[in-house]
Design a protein around this motif. Structure first.
Motif, PDB file in Angstrom:
ATOM      1  N   ASP A  24       0.614  -1.191  -0.239  1.00 36.23           N
ATOM      2  CA  ASP A  24      -0.063  -0.099   0.241  1.00 36.23           C
ATOM      3  C   ASP A  24       0.748   1.081   0.115  1.00 36.23           C
ATOM      4  N   LEU A  25       1.631   1.461   0.446  1.00 37.99           N
ATOM      5  CA  LEU A  25       2.671   2.956   1.391  1.00 37.99           C
ATOM      6  C   LEU A  25       3.771   2.381  -0.380  1.00 37.99           C
ATOM      7  N   GLU A  26       4.032   1.724  -1.209  1.00 37.28           N
ATOM      8  CA  GLU A  26       4.887   1.422  -2.030  1.00 37.28           C
ATOM      9  C   GLU A  26       3.515   2.406  -3.426  1.00 37.28           C
ATOM     10  N   GLY A  27       2.586   1.669  -3.510  1.00 36.80           N
ATOM     11  CA  GLY A  27       1.922   2.137  -4.236  1.00 36.80           C
ATOM     12  C   GLY A  27       1.741   3.826  -4.104  1.00 36.80           C
ATOM     13  N   HIS A  28       1.567   4.714  -2.589  1.00 34.45           N
ATOM     14  CA  HIS A  28       1.686   5.833  -3.291  1.00 34.45           C
ATOM     15  C   HIS A  28       1.964   6.625  -3.372  1.00 34.45           C
ATOM     16  N   CYS A  29       3.901   5.791  -3.202  1.00 34.76           N
ATOM     17  CA  CYS A  29       5.153   6.420  -3.301  1.00 34.76           C
ATOM     18  C   CYS A  29       5.106   7.057  -5.042  1.00 34.76           C
ATOM     19  N   TYR A  30       4.511   5.669  -5.581  1.00 37.44           N
ATOM     20  CA  TYR A  30       4.899   5.354  -6.852  1.00 37.44           C
ATOM     21  C   TYR A  30       3.579   6.581  -7.465  1.00 37.44           C
ATOM     22  N   SER A  31       2.332   6.490  -6.406  1.00 40.75           N
ATOM     23  CA  SER A  31       1.491   7.394  -7.226  1.00 40.75           C
ATOM     24  C   SER A  31       2.699   8.917  -7.403  1.00 40.75           C
ATOM     25  N   ARG A  32       2.903   9.530  -6.208  1.00 37.71           N
ATOM     26  CA  ARG A  32       3.419  10.872  -5.746  1.00 37.71           C
ATOM     27  C   ARG A  32       4.654  10.971  -7.346  1.00 37.71           C
ATOM     28  N   LEU A  33       5.582  10.405  -7.126  1.00 39.61           N
ATOM     29  CA  LEU A  33       6.112  10.302  -8.368  1.00 39.61           C
ATOM     30  C   LEU A  33       6.617  10.612  -9.381  1.00 39.61           C
ATOM     31  N   ARG A  34       4.346   9.783  -9.942  1.00 39.58           N
ATOM     32  CA  ARG A  34       4.740  10.035 -11.662  1.00 39.58           C
ATOM     33  C   ARG A  34       3.723  11.266 -11.527  1.00 39.58           C
ATOM     34  N   THR A  35       3.439  12.282 -11.046  1.00 41.47           N
ATOM     35  CA  THR A  35       3.603  13.460 -10.843  1.00 41.47           C
ATOM     36  C   THR A  35       5.035  14.450 -11.442  1.00 41.47           C
ATOM     37  N   SER A  36       6.019  13.978 -10.813  1.00 41.82           N
ATOM     38  CA  SER A  36       7.401  14.576 -10.223  1.00 41.82           C
ATOM     39  C   SER A  36       7.951  14.983 -12.282  1.00 41.82           C
ATOM     40  N   ASP A  37       8.125  16.219 -11.384  1.00 43.52           N
ATOM     41  CA  ASP A  37       9.514  16.332 -13.153  1.00 43.52           C
ATOM     42  C   ASP A  37      10.677  15.228 -13.802  1.00 43.52           C
ATOM     43  N   ASP A  38      11.007  14.581 -12.295  1.00 42.31           N
ATOM     44  CA  ASP A  38      12.456  13.617 -12.921  1.00 42.31           C
ATOM     45  C   ASP A  38      11.674  12.907 -13.145  1.00 42.31           C
ATOM     46  N   PHE A  39      10.319  12.632 -13.444  1.00 41.77           N
ATOM     47  CA  PHE A  39       9.564  10.883 -13.986  1.00 41.77           C
ATOM     48  C   PHE A  39       9.295  11.083 -15.444  1.00 41.77           C
ATOM     49  N   ARG A  40       8.973  12.596 -15.846  1.00 40.21           N
ATOM     50  CA  ARG A  40       8.813  12.914 -16.806  1.00 40.21           C
ATOM     51  C   ARG A  40      10.112  13.417 -17.332  1.00 40.21           C
ATOM     52  N   GLU A  41      11.113  13.885 -17.743  1.00 42.88           N
ATOM     53  CA  GLU A  41      12.238  13.725 -18.040  1.00 42.88           C
ATOM     54  C   GLU A  41      12.339  11.924 -18.372  1.00 42.88           C
TER      55      GLU A  41
ATOM     56  N   VAL B  50      10.770   9.518 -18.636  1.00 49.97           N
ATOM     57  CA  VAL B  50       9.982   8.259 -19.772  1.00 49.97           C
ATOM     58  C   VAL B  50      10.397   9.277 -21.030  1.00 49.97           C
ATOM     59  N   ASN B  51      10.504  10.393 -21.393  1.00 57.08           N
ATOM     60  CA  ASN B  51      10.844  11.557 -22.229  1.00 57.08           C
ATOM     61  C   ASN B  51      12.043  10.986 -23.143  1.00 57.08           C
ATOM     62  N   ALA B  52      13.066  11.063 -21.936  1.00 57.54           N
ATOM     63  CA  ALA B  52      14.521   9.512 -22.657  1.00 57.54           C
ATOM     64  C   ALA B  52      14.687   8.344 -22.576  1.00 57.54           C
ATOM     65  N   PHE B  53      13.613   7.972 -22.190  1.00 58.45           N
ATOM     66  CA  PHE B  53      13.441   6.721 -22.539  1.00 58.45           C
ATOM     67  C   PHE B  53      12.955   6.616 -23.970  1.00 58.45           C
ATOM     68  N   HIS B  54      12.184   7.112 -24.453  1.00 56.62           N
ATOM     69  CA  HIS B  54      11.503   7.436 -25.994  1.00 56.62           C
ATOM     70  C   HIS B  54      12.619   7.320 -26.657  1.00 56.62           C
ATOM     71  N   GLU B  55      12.961   8.982 -26.252  1.00 58.96           N
ATOM     72  CA  GLU B  55      13.844   9.398 -27.133  1.00 58.96           C
ATOM     73  C   GLU B  55      15.421   8.969 -27.326  1.00 58.96           C
ATOM     74  N   LYS B  56      15.810   8.080 -26.708  1.00 59.80           N
ATOM     75  CA  LYS B  56      16.769   6.693 -26.702  1.00 59.80           C
ATOM     76  C   LYS B  56      17.884   7.612 -26.092  1.00 59.80           C
ATOM     77  N   ARG B  57      17.829   8.455 -25.281  1.00 56.39           N
ATOM     78  CA  ARG B  57      18.902   9.200 -24.459  1.00 56.39           C
ATOM     79  C   ARG B  57      18.996   9.371 -23.305  1.00 56.39           C
ATOM     80  N   ALA B  58      19.695   9.853 -22.286  1.00 57.68           N
ATOM     81  CA  ALA B  58      20.866   9.588 -21.421  1.00 57.68           C
ATOM     82  C   ALA B  58      19.527  10.698 -20.430  1.00 57.68           C
ATOM     83  N   PRO B  59      19.111  10.420 -19.699  1.00 56.52           N
ATOM     84  CA  PRO B  59      18.022  11.659 -18.807  1.00 56.52           C
ATOM     85  C   PRO B  59      18.588  12.431 -17.918  1.00 56.52           C
ATOM     86  N   LYS B  60      17.926  14.029 -18.314  1.00 60.05           N
ATOM     87  CA  LYS B  60      18.936  14.841 -17.213  1.00 60.05           C
ATOM     88  C   LYS B  60      17.627  15.417 -15.673  1.00 60.05           C
ATOM     89  N   PHE B  61      18.276  14.935 -14.961  1.00 63.13           N
ATOM     90  CA  PHE B  61      17.404  14.940 -13.623  1.00 63.13           C
ATOM     91  C   PHE B  61      17.438  15.973 -12.728  1.00 63.13           C
TER      92      PHE B  61
END
Length: 268
Positions: free
Chosen positions: A235-252, A254-265
Motif C-alpha cells: 500500500d505504501l509503495e503504491g502511494h509513493c509510486y503515485s506521488r512520483l508519477r507527477t514529478s518532473d524527473d519521472f516525466r524526464e 519517460v521522455n528520455a526513454f522514448h527519445e533514446k537518450r540519457a535522462p537529465k534529472f
C-alpha cells in the motif's frame, strides 16, 4: 577537487577523530574515521557524526555520502573506557546517533576494510550499502566485555540475517569475513583490497545518475516498510509510486526513454 567541509555549528568546529570532505563536482561527501591506527570511535565523536550527517543531508552540493576509515582498518570499535565514564543520559543516545546514516535521505556507502568491530560494524549496518574488502573482519565483540551491542547492531543484524546467525555473531562474539558477510547478505559486494576505492567510486557514479527524488523515496519507503507486513508495504509503495508519477524527473525519465537518450534529472 575535494575540500574540507566547514560547519556553521560550533559543536563541529573541531572534529574528534574524523574528517569530512566535499567534492561538489562529483556530488559526494566523504566521512573518514581517522584516529590511527584502529580508528577507535570516542563518545563525543558519535554525537558529532550525527550532526555531520544532518548537515550533509541539508547540503545541496552532496548527492551521496561515503564513510570510510583511514589506513588498514575501518574501525576496531568504540573507546571502551569511555563507556564507564559516560552518563546514563549520554549512553541513551548512542543508538540514535549511530542510526544517522539510516535517517539521512541520501544514499550512504560504507567502505569497509580490516577491522570493522563494535560501533564500526553498527555504523556500517546503518548505511545503505556496505562494500567490503577481502581483508574485512566484522564483529560485535561486546560479550567479551560483559555487555551487548548498544547502538543498534544486534537489532539491525537480526533483520538482515535472522536470529540464528545473529546469535552466532553476538552471543559468541564471532568474527566473520567480508566474503562470509556477502554470502549472508550483510555486505553488498566483496572485492579485492586494492579495488575497494575504485568500486566505491563506481557506485557513487552509478547512484548520482538516478533521480534524487526517486532515490530519496526508495530509501525512505524501504526503511519504513522493513518491519511492516506485506499488505501495508504494498500500500505504501503504491502511494509513493503515485506521488512520483507527477514529478518532473519521472516525466524526464519517460521522455528520455522514448527519445533514446540519457535522462537529465533535476530532483523535483
Amino acid at each position: 577537487m575535494a575540500e574540507t567541509m566547514k560547519f556553521a555549528d560550533p559543536r563541529l568546529a573541531e572534529l574528534d577523530g574524523f574528517t569530512v570532505t566535499v567534492d561538489a563536482v562529483r556530488q559526494r561527501a566523504d566521512i573518514t574515521l581517522d584516529r590511527a591506527p584502529y580508528n577507535v570511535v570516542s563518545m563525543d565523536q558519535r554525537d558529532q557524526l550525527r550532526l555531520v550527517f544532518e548537515a550533509l543531508d541539508a547540503d545541496e552540493r552532496v548527492r551521496v555520502i561515503v564513510v570510510t576509515g583511514a589506513g588498514a582498518h575501518f574501525s576496531s570499535g568504540g573507546n571502551i573506557r569511555g563507556f564507564l565514564e559516560a552518563t546514563p543520559e549520554h549512553v541513551a543516545h548512542l543508538a540514535w546517533n549511530i542510526a544517522a546514516p539510516a535517517r539521512c535521505s541520501k544514499p550512504v556507502i560504507a567502505a569497509n576494510r580490516g577491522y570493522c568491530f563494535g560501533v564500526g560494524f553498527e555504523l556500517s549496518l546503518a548505511c545503505d550499502f556496505r562494500i567490503a574488502s577481502e581483508t574485512t573482519l566484522y564483529a560485535l565483540p561486546e560479550q567479551k566485555l560483559g555487555q551487548i551491542p548498544g547502538s543498534g547492531g544486534s537489532a539491525r543484524l537480526q533483520k538482515m540475517v535472522g536470529v540464528t546467525r545473529t546469535k552466532h555473531i553476538v552471543m559468541r562474539s564471532k568474527r566473520i569475513t567480508g566474503q562470509q558477510a556477502y554470502d549472508w547478505g550483510i555486505a553488498t559486494e566483496v572485492v579485492p583490497d586494492a579495488e575497494l576505492e575504485s568500486t566505491v567510486d563506481a557506485l557513487v557514479e552509478e547512484l548520482i545518475a538516478f533521480s534524487p527524488i526517486a532515490q530519496r523515496t526508495a530509501k525512505k519507503l524501504l526503511n519504513d516498510t522493513d518491519d511492516a507486513n506485506l499488505s501495508i508495504a504494498i500500500d505504501l509503495e503504491g502511494h509513493c509510486y503515485s506521488r512520483l508519477r507527477t514529478s518532473d524527473d519521472f516525466r524526464e525519465g519517460v521522455n528520455a526513454f522514448h527519445e533514446k537518450r540519457a535522462p537529465k534529472f533535476i530532483g523535483s
